[in-house]
Design an enzyme around this catalytic site. Structure first.
Site, PDB file in Angstrom:
ATOM      1  N   LEU A 125       0.841  -1.202   0.000  1.00 30.93           N
ATOM      2  CA  LEU A 125       0.000   0.000   0.000  1.00 30.93           C
ATOM      3  C   LEU A 125       0.878   1.255   0.000  1.00 30.93           C
ATOM      4  O   LEU A 125       0.684   2.162  -0.818  1.00 30.93           O
ATOM      5  CB  LEU A 125      -0.901  -0.026   1.254  1.00 30.93           C
ATOM      6  N   GLU A 368       1.287  -0.341   9.971  1.00 28.31           N
ATOM      7  CA  GLU A 368      -0.161  -0.641   9.916  1.00 28.31           C
ATOM      8  C   GLU A 368      -0.988   0.484  10.560  1.00 28.31           C
ATOM      9  O   GLU A 368      -2.018   0.239  11.185  1.00 28.31           O
ATOM     10  CB  GLU A 368      -0.446  -2.016  10.500  1.00 28.31           C
TER      11      GLU A 368
HETATM   12  N1  CAA Z   1     -13.241  -0.527   6.535  1.00 26.79           N
HETATM   13  C1  CAA Z   1     -13.992  -0.338   5.417  1.00 26.79           C
HETATM   14  N2  CAA Z   1     -14.107   0.868   4.789  1.00 26.79           N
HETATM   15  C2  CAA Z   1     -13.431   1.910   5.318  1.00 26.79           C
HETATM   16  C3  CAA Z   1     -12.649   1.788   6.482  1.00 26.79           C
HETATM   17  C4  CAA Z   1     -12.557   0.508   7.093  1.00 26.79           C
HETATM   18  N3  CAA Z   1     -11.828   0.317   8.205  1.00 26.79           N
HETATM   19  N4  CAA Z   1     -12.103   2.990   6.763  1.00 26.79           N
HETATM   20  C5  CAA Z   1     -12.542   3.854   5.836  1.00 26.79           C
HETATM   21  N5  CAA Z   1     -13.348   3.192   4.959  1.00 26.79           N
HETATM   22  C6  CAA Z   1     -14.046   3.753   3.808  1.00 26.79           C
HETATM   23  C7  CAA Z   1     -14.894   4.941   4.248  1.00 26.79           C
HETATM   24  O1  CAA Z   1     -16.174   4.513   4.708  1.00 26.79           O
HETATM   25  C8  CAA Z   1     -14.981   5.761   2.978  1.00 26.79           C
HETATM   26  O2  CAA Z   1     -15.963   5.205   2.132  1.00 26.79           O
HETATM   27  P1  CAA Z   1     -17.176   6.137   1.553  1.00 26.79           P
HETATM   28  O3  CAA Z   1     -16.485   7.224   0.764  1.00 26.79           O
HETATM   29  O4  CAA Z   1     -17.976   5.207   0.706  1.00 26.79           O
HETATM   30  O5  CAA Z   1     -17.885   6.678   2.747  1.00 26.79           O
HETATM   31  C9  CAA Z   1     -13.629   5.515   2.312  1.00 26.79           C
HETATM   32  O6  CAA Z   1     -13.105   4.308   2.878  1.00 26.79           O
HETATM   33  C10 CAA Z   1     -12.645   6.648   2.551  1.00 26.79           C
HETATM   34  O7  CAA Z   1     -12.522   6.796   3.953  1.00 26.79           O
HETATM   35  P2  CAA Z   1     -11.945   8.124   4.611  1.00 26.79           P
HETATM   36  O8  CAA Z   1     -12.595   9.310   3.977  1.00 26.79           O
HETATM   37  O9  CAA Z   1     -12.028   7.985   6.091  1.00 26.79           O
HETATM   38  O10 CAA Z   1     -10.419   8.101   4.125  1.00 26.79           O
HETATM   39  P3  CAA Z   1      -9.237   9.079   4.457  1.00 26.79           P
HETATM   40  O11 CAA Z   1      -8.543   9.399   3.188  1.00 26.79           O
HETATM   41  O12 CAA Z   1      -9.689  10.203   5.328  1.00 26.79           O
HETATM   42  O13 CAA Z   1      -8.207   8.124   5.245  1.00 26.79           O
HETATM   43  C11 CAA Z   1      -7.223   7.091   7.134  1.00 26.79           C
HETATM   44  C12 CAA Z   1      -8.519   7.536   6.415  1.00 26.79           C
HETATM   45  C13 CAA Z   1      -7.698   6.549   8.464  1.00 26.79           C
HETATM   46  C14 CAA Z   1      -6.261   8.237   7.381  1.00 26.79           C
HETATM   47  C15 CAA Z   1      -6.556   5.997   6.289  1.00 26.79           C
HETATM   48  O14 CAA Z   1      -5.964   6.528   5.140  1.00 26.79           O
HETATM   49  C16 CAA Z   1      -5.506   5.220   7.055  1.00 26.79           C
HETATM   50  O15 CAA Z   1      -5.814   4.307   7.827  1.00 26.79           O
HETATM   51  N6  CAA Z   1      -4.204   5.548   6.826  1.00 26.79           N
HETATM   52  C17 CAA Z   1      -3.126   4.767   7.359  1.00 26.79           C
HETATM   53  C18 CAA Z   1      -2.635   3.792   6.346  1.00 26.79           C
HETATM   54  C19 CAA Z   1      -1.898   2.664   6.972  1.00 26.79           C
HETATM   55  O16 CAA Z   1      -2.298   2.105   7.978  1.00 26.79           O
HETATM   56  N7  CAA Z   1      -0.792   2.288   6.347  1.00 26.79           N
HETATM   57  C20 CAA Z   1      -0.044   1.167   6.792  1.00 26.79           C
HETATM   58  C21 CAA Z   1       0.707   0.591   5.636  1.00 26.79           C
HETATM   59  S1  CAA Z   1       0.588  -1.128   5.505  1.00 26.79           S
HETATM   60  C22 CAA Z   1       1.760  -1.767   6.519  1.00 26.79           C
HETATM   61  O17 CAA Z   1       2.336  -1.130   7.346  1.00 26.79           O
HETATM   62  C23 CAA Z   1       1.912  -3.212   6.323  1.00 26.79           C
HETATM   63  C24 CAA Z   1       3.194  -3.809   6.652  1.00 26.79           C
HETATM   64  O18 CAA Z   1       3.997  -4.014   5.784  1.00 26.79           O
HETATM   65  C25 CAA Z   1       3.434  -4.295   8.022  1.00 26.79           C
END
Ligand code: CAA
Length: 386
Positions: A125, A368
């Site tokens: 991602l 994450e």
């Molecule tokens: N489940 C299902 N749908 C979800 C959701 C969830 N948990 N969270 C948000 N959505 C949906 C929302 O309902 C929305 O849908 P609609 O437009 O239909 O209403 C859509 O997704 C967009 O949601 P947001 O407007 O809330 O999105 P945002 O751009 O404001 O971002 C955020 C929200 C919480 C900041 C998100 O971007 C986030 O979690 N960022 C962090 C990313 C992350 O965790 N990265 C880790 C990398 S992976 C990793 O580390 C793996 C590894 O290798 C160990």
């Protein structure tokens, strides 16, 4: 308090504990020092059902529930945090993602080898310029007239990237649509157009291999789309909810290891003619560590319970997962710090594992979803405000 664990849950916990104590703990210092990938240990975990704990047996997994996953992860992380990272990404990001959003054909094709630990799975991602703001990704998948997609772009900080056979990739199919223009793909790293960058030198979890990956005119077929085109962001967020329970469990296991070492040392080490554990300043540290450890463990089990409910009835467990991940990762940072302090100079020495615990703990507050992102998710869900 009786959580009423079932016989099966206690059995998989026991299998994980045995492998963790007999194979992983004795080799943890070696893998941390050399940064080698612990392939034999991972294969052994796979042979015992621990690389696909929640994967149904028909796809090569152990067919267990989220609570079993947490119990097993805590045991593995108590022995070594880096091993538990590899286990967590395989289980909760890769297998869980395909099981929840993939087609029957994708489950048949890609899950078995990963769940059995014969191959390793990954999740892509993050990009060099987009971490927390995941929708700012630039990796592009352009649909062709024949229905295939041509993928170009870079992904960074890919856990298990250097060794992964299959990767769930998130790429922009329609940049004008923002979050709704992202699509998930199944990537076979043996296909042309897939390239791996150098392995990242890291502060901690050094046996968990991490690298940048690059796509240059990589062709994915329509059958390799995971879920529906344009729903990739929701898939990523849904999968990360499960992943955050894995990281919370990891933090609990790591914190337990540091806590047990600190209590043992406080009873054994003498200063001013008495065990240091009889001094109130050490007692206060132990009490604070114990409170945070127990809170982290109970909240992580609650998140697993919440996931099990949604597996059956639908819905989301985002708040429970973020509460568990935030509490447990900050507990791990606090407890490893205090445990090192209680050990004094010995804690700072590479002759003991305390400094490794301390280095390993930091990542749990970053990957994450950082602690800042967990707070944002919790507060948004609680208030309904953005
Ligand atoms: N489940 C299902 N749908 C979800 C959701 C969830 N948990 N969270 C948000 N959505 C949906 C929302 O309902 C929305 O849908 P609609 O437009 O239909 O209403 C859509 O997704 C967009 O949601 P947001 O407007 O809330 O999105 P945002 O751009 O404001 O971002 C955020 C929200 C919480 C900041 C998100 O971007 C986030 O979690 N960022 C962090 C990313 C992350 O965790 N990265 C880790 C990398 S992976 C990793 O580390 C793996 C590894 O290798 C160990």
């Amino acid at each position: 308090m009786d959580f009423g664990f079932t016989e099966e849950q206690l059995m998989i916990q026991d299998v994980a504990r045995r492998i963790a104590q007999e194979k992983i703990a004795p080799s943890a210092e070696h893998f941390d020092r050399t940064g080698e990938f612990p392939l034999d240990n991972i294969r052994l975990l796979g042979e015992n059902g621990l690389m696909g704990i929640e994967v149904p047996t028909e796809y090569g997994g152990a067919g267990m529930d989220p609570v079993s996953y947490v119990l097993a992860m805590i045991e593995i992380a108590e022995a070594d945090c880096a091993h538990s990272t590899i286990v967590s990404v395989n289980n909760s990001l890769f297998c869980n993602g395909i099981l929840k959003f993939g087609t029957e054909a994708q489950k048949q094709l890609y899950v078995r080898a990963i769940a059995e630990g014969r191959e390793i799975g990954a999740f892509a991602l993050t990009e060099p310029q987009s971490g927390s703001d995941a929708t700012a990704m630039r990796c592009r998948a352009v649909k062709q007239a024949d229905g295939t997609y041509v993928i170009n772009g870079k992904k960074s900080w890919i856990t298990s990237g250097p060794v992964a056979k299959y990767i769930i990739l998130f790429a922009m199919t329609d940049p004008a649509k923002g979050a709704k223009g992202i699509t998930a793909f199944m990537i076979d790293t043996a296909k042309p157009g897939f390239h791996r960058g150098k392995t990242e030198p890291k502060l901690g979890i050094r046996a968990s291999a991490t690298c940048e990956i690059e796509f240059q005119d990589y062709v994915a077929t329509a059958d390799e789309v995971v879920g529906v085109e344009g729903e990739g962001f929701k898939i990523a967020m849904g999968v990360l909810d499960a992943g955050r329970i894995g990281i919370a469990s990891q933090a609990v296991g790591l914190a337990k290891a540091a806590y047990k070492a600190a209590v043992a040392y406080a009873k054994e080490r003498k200063s001013f003619g008495q065990a240091i554990g009889s001094f109130q300043m050490i007692q206060a540290k132990i009490a604070d560590m114990k409170c945070r450890l127990d809170a982290a463990e109970i909240l992580t089990l609650r998140a697993a319970w919440a996931k099990a409910q949604t597996d059956r009835n639908g819905g989301r467990f985002s708040t429970e997962a973020s509460v568990a991940k935030l509490t447990a990762s900050e507990a791990a940072m606090f407890i490893t710090h205090q445990a090192l302090q209680i050990h004094g100079g010995m804690g700072y020495s590479k002759e003991m594992p305390l400094e490794r615990y301390f280095r390993d703990a930091k990542i749990t507050e970053i990957y994450e979803g950082t602690s800042e992102i967990q707070r944002l998710v919790i507060a948004r869900n609680e208030t309904g405000l953005r």
